[in-house]
Design a protein around this motif. Structure first.
Motif, PDB file in Angstrom:
ATOM      1  N   UNK A  70       0.851  -1.187   0.000  1.00 57.18           N
ATOM      2  CA  UNK A  70       0.000   0.000   0.000  1.00 57.18           C
ATOM      3  C   UNK A  70       0.887   1.237   0.000  1.00 57.18           C
ATOM      4  N   UNK A  71       0.716   2.100  -1.013  1.00 53.91           N
ATOM      5  CA  UNK A  71       1.459   3.349  -1.120  1.00 53.91           C
ATOM      6  C   UNK A  71       0.621   4.475  -0.519  1.00 53.91           C
ATOM      7  N   UNK A  72       1.205   5.242   0.422  1.00 60.72           N
ATOM      8  CA  UNK A  72       0.506   6.316   1.116  1.00 60.72           C
ATOM      9  C   UNK A  72       1.266   7.620   0.948  1.00 60.72           C
ATOM     10  N   UNK A  73       0.553   8.712   0.713  1.00 61.27           N
ATOM     11  CA  UNK A  73       1.174  10.027   0.626  1.00 61.27           C
ATOM     12  C   UNK A  73       1.561  10.486   2.032  1.00 61.27           C
ATOM     13  N   UNK A  74       2.847  10.745   2.300  1.00 57.63           N
ATOM     14  CA  UNK A  74       3.277  11.091   3.658  1.00 57.63           C
ATOM     15  C   UNK A  74       2.837  12.484   4.103  1.00 57.63           C
ATOM     16  N   UNK A  75       2.367  13.317   3.178  1.00 50.92           N
ATOM     17  CA  UNK A  75       1.882  14.653   3.529  1.00 50.92           C
ATOM     18  C   UNK A  75       0.379  14.673   3.779  1.00 50.92           C
ATOM     19  N   UNK A  76      -0.372  14.014   2.901  1.00 50.04           N
ATOM     20  CA  UNK A  76      -1.840  14.087   2.973  1.00 50.04           C
ATOM     21  C   UNK A  76      -2.477  12.893   3.659  1.00 50.04           C
ATOM     22  N   UNK A  77      -1.718  11.831   3.881  1.00 47.84           N
ATOM     23  CA  UNK A  77      -2.223  10.588   4.485  1.00 47.84           C
ATOM     24  C   UNK A  77      -3.336   9.956   3.644  1.00 47.84           C
ATOM     25  N   UNK A  78      -3.238  10.100   2.327  1.00 49.15           N
ATOM     26  CA  UNK A  78      -4.172   9.457   1.409  1.00 49.15           C
ATOM     27  C   UNK A  78      -3.478   8.306   0.693  1.00 49.15           C
ATOM     28  N   UNK A  79      -4.242   7.239   0.407  1.00 47.27           N
ATOM     29  CA  UNK A  79      -3.685   6.106  -0.339  1.00 47.27           C
ATOM     30  C   UNK A  79      -3.422   6.532  -1.779  1.00 47.27           C
ATOM     31  N   UNK A  80      -2.210   6.301  -2.246  1.00 50.41           N
ATOM     32  CA  UNK A  80      -1.849   6.614  -3.626  1.00 50.41           C
ATOM     33  C   UNK A  80      -2.190   5.466  -4.567  1.00 50.41           C
ATOM     34  N   UNK A  81      -1.856   4.243  -4.150  1.00 50.22           N
ATOM     35  CA  UNK A  81      -2.182   3.063  -4.942  1.00 50.22           C
ATOM     36  C   UNK A  81      -1.903   1.821  -4.125  1.00 50.22           C
ATOM     37  N   UNK A  82      -2.405   0.694  -4.601  1.00 50.80           N
ATOM     38  CA  UNK A  82      -2.115  -0.611  -4.013  1.00 50.80           C
ATOM     39  C   UNK A  82      -1.529  -1.490  -5.109  1.00 50.80           C
ATOM     40  N   UNK A  83      -0.358  -2.054  -4.840  1.00 53.45           N
ATOM     41  CA  UNK A  83       0.300  -2.953  -5.796  1.00 53.45           C
ATOM     42  C   UNK A  83       0.106  -4.377  -5.305  1.00 53.45           C
ATOM     43  N   UNK A  84      -0.555  -5.191  -6.111  1.00 57.71           N
ATOM     44  CA  UNK A  84      -0.835  -6.578  -5.728  1.00 57.71           C
ATOM     45  C   UNK A  84       0.125  -7.541  -6.422  1.00 57.71           C
ATOM     46  N   UNK A  85       0.152  -8.775  -5.930  1.00 62.87           N
ATOM     47  CA  UNK A  85       1.029  -9.770  -6.530  1.00 62.87           C
ATOM     48  C   UNK A  85       2.450  -9.728  -6.024  1.00 62.87           C
ATOM     49  N   UNK A  86       2.695  -8.995  -4.925  1.00 67.36           N
ATOM     50  CA  UNK A  86       4.017  -8.989  -4.282  1.00 67.36           C
ATOM     51  C   UNK A  86       3.964 -10.067  -3.200  1.00 67.36           C
ATOM     52  N   UNK A  87       4.644 -11.169  -3.412  1.00 67.44           N
ATOM     53  CA  UNK A  87       4.446 -12.372  -2.608  1.00 67.44           C
ATOM     54  C   UNK A  87       5.114 -12.277  -1.236  1.00 67.44           C
ATOM     55  N   UNK A  88       4.282 -12.275  -0.198  1.00 70.55           N
ATOM     56  CA  UNK A  88       4.743 -12.340   1.194  1.00 70.55           C
ATOM     57  C   UNK A  88       5.759 -11.245   1.544  1.00 70.55           C
ATOM     58  N   UNK A  89       5.410  -9.974   1.344  1.00 74.06           N
ATOM     59  CA  UNK A  89       6.349  -8.924   1.732  1.00 74.06           C
ATOM     60  C   UNK A  89       6.289  -8.674   3.244  1.00 74.06           C
ATOM     61  N   UNK A  90       7.296  -9.080   3.961  1.00 70.87           N
ATOM     62  CA  UNK A  90       7.357  -8.878   5.409  1.00 70.87           C
ATOM     63  C   UNK A  90       8.160  -7.619   5.732  1.00 70.87           C
ATOM     64  N   UNK A  91       9.415  -7.603   5.330  1.00 72.70           N
ATOM     65  CA  UNK A  91      10.253  -6.413   5.468  1.00 72.70           C
ATOM     66  C   UNK A  91      10.641  -5.957   4.068  1.00 72.70           C
TER      67      UNK A  91
END
Length: 315
Positions: A70-91
């Motif tokens: 999940x990409x979030x704008x650090x100034x406005x706190x709004x979601x920019x986009x969601x990228x799916x298909x990234x397998x098991x991202x922990x760190x």
């Protein structure tokens, strides 16, 4: 950035503080003018870590069980986009030059290397690793990524250009976060299964374990102090935070941090240290000059990562 006078007051309008709540699958947005939560941002299932892009245009939330970012704008706190298909991202961590995004598949025992063109991610290599890849660190030249293996007690180095493992070395019990010195010659590894940081010389073709720095039980996560000389380390079991001198490799100060301190952020100016209190559902604010907790903010379940634009230098 702010003064303590019966409360916390800010000299200028600040950017929000973001706290990731792993068991609530959301992010708390905190207004640092009054230190209150103002909204929640939903993410995917089991988010564990946040990472701000080096250009500071996005905060990325790694949703491990949702296989998404999940990409979030650090100034406005709004979601920019969601990228799916990234397998098991922990760190996760971007290379400083922003050409690579590396993710650790904690439950699936792999490290993924993605190429980043400024808009899209392309998977270029999936590397099988040891058991339970935990935390990452990428050197200042964007050439080598390091990853700890939590359950096989290893540290590995990955050549980002060749997309292959360069070497691996045994560590102490349950290695977690990694922090590299500015010259890229030394790595510090928090040993969560112990009470120490293990120091590795990585300046040669093969790494060497050179010493251990005793800190406190559950040595876990790092955050640069902002002066290129010191780094903070959270001791999750001991409920303390250690300040380590990177030149002498000694603990020079210790701060109280109740509730299982985990990830940290340092506000601009370097005086105030934020840490997520993992077991207490709180964000804890520490005055490092007075060596005391000055505020705790209620957030969600199992708070983990914490980031803000109004921060001291990270490396």
């Amino acid at each position: 950035m702010f003064l303590l006078c019966g409360g916390l007051a800010l000299a200028q309008a600040p950017s929000p503080v973001f706290v990731l709540n792993s068991l609530d699958a959301d992010v708390s947005v905190i207004d640092p003018t009054n230190w209150r939560e103002i909204k929640r941002i939903p993410t995917g299932k089991e988010p564990h870590h946040l990472y701000m892009t080096p250009d500071e245009k996005s905060i990325l939330v790694a949703n491990a069980l949702a296989d998404s970012l999940t990409f979030i704008d650090p100034k406005t706190a709004e979601i920019q986009k969601v990228v799916r298909g990234v397998l098991d991202p922990y760190h996760l961590q971007f290379s400083p030059d922003m050409k690579w995004l590396v993710t650790n598949g904690n439950r699936l025992n792999h490290v993924d290397i993605y190429r980043w063109d400024g808009n899209d991610l392309t998977l270029v290599k999936r590397l099988p690793t040891g058991k339970t890849p935990s935390h990452l660190w990428i050197d200042s030249k964007s050439q080598v990524a390091y990853s700890t293996m939590q359950d096989s007690d290893e540290l590995i180095a990955i050549d980002l250009v060749k997309q292959e493992i360069k070497w691996r070395i045994k560590t102490g019990p349950m290695p977690a976060d990694i922090f590299g010195t500015p010259d890229d010659k030394t790595l510090l590894v928090g040993l969560t299964g112990s009470d120490a940081v293990e120091v590795f010389d990585v300046s040669g073709p093969q790494p060497k374990s050179v010493r251990k720095i005793k800190t406190g039980a559950g040595a876990h996560a790092f955050r640069g102090a902002g002066d290129k000389r010191h780094v903070f380390l959270s001791n999750r079991v001991a409920n303390t935070i250690s300040k380590i001198d990177l030149q002498t490799l000694q603990v020079v100060d210790t701060y109280p941090a109740p509730g299982g301190p985990d990830c940290m952020e340092v506000l601009a100016g370097g005086r105030y240290l934020l840490t997520t209190s993992r077991w207490a559902k709180r964000l804890t604010i520490i005055d490092t000059e007075k060596r005391e907790v000055v505020k705790q903010v209620r957030v969600g379940k199992s708070p983990h990562g914490v980031w803000t634009l109004d921060h001291a230098q990270r490396r």
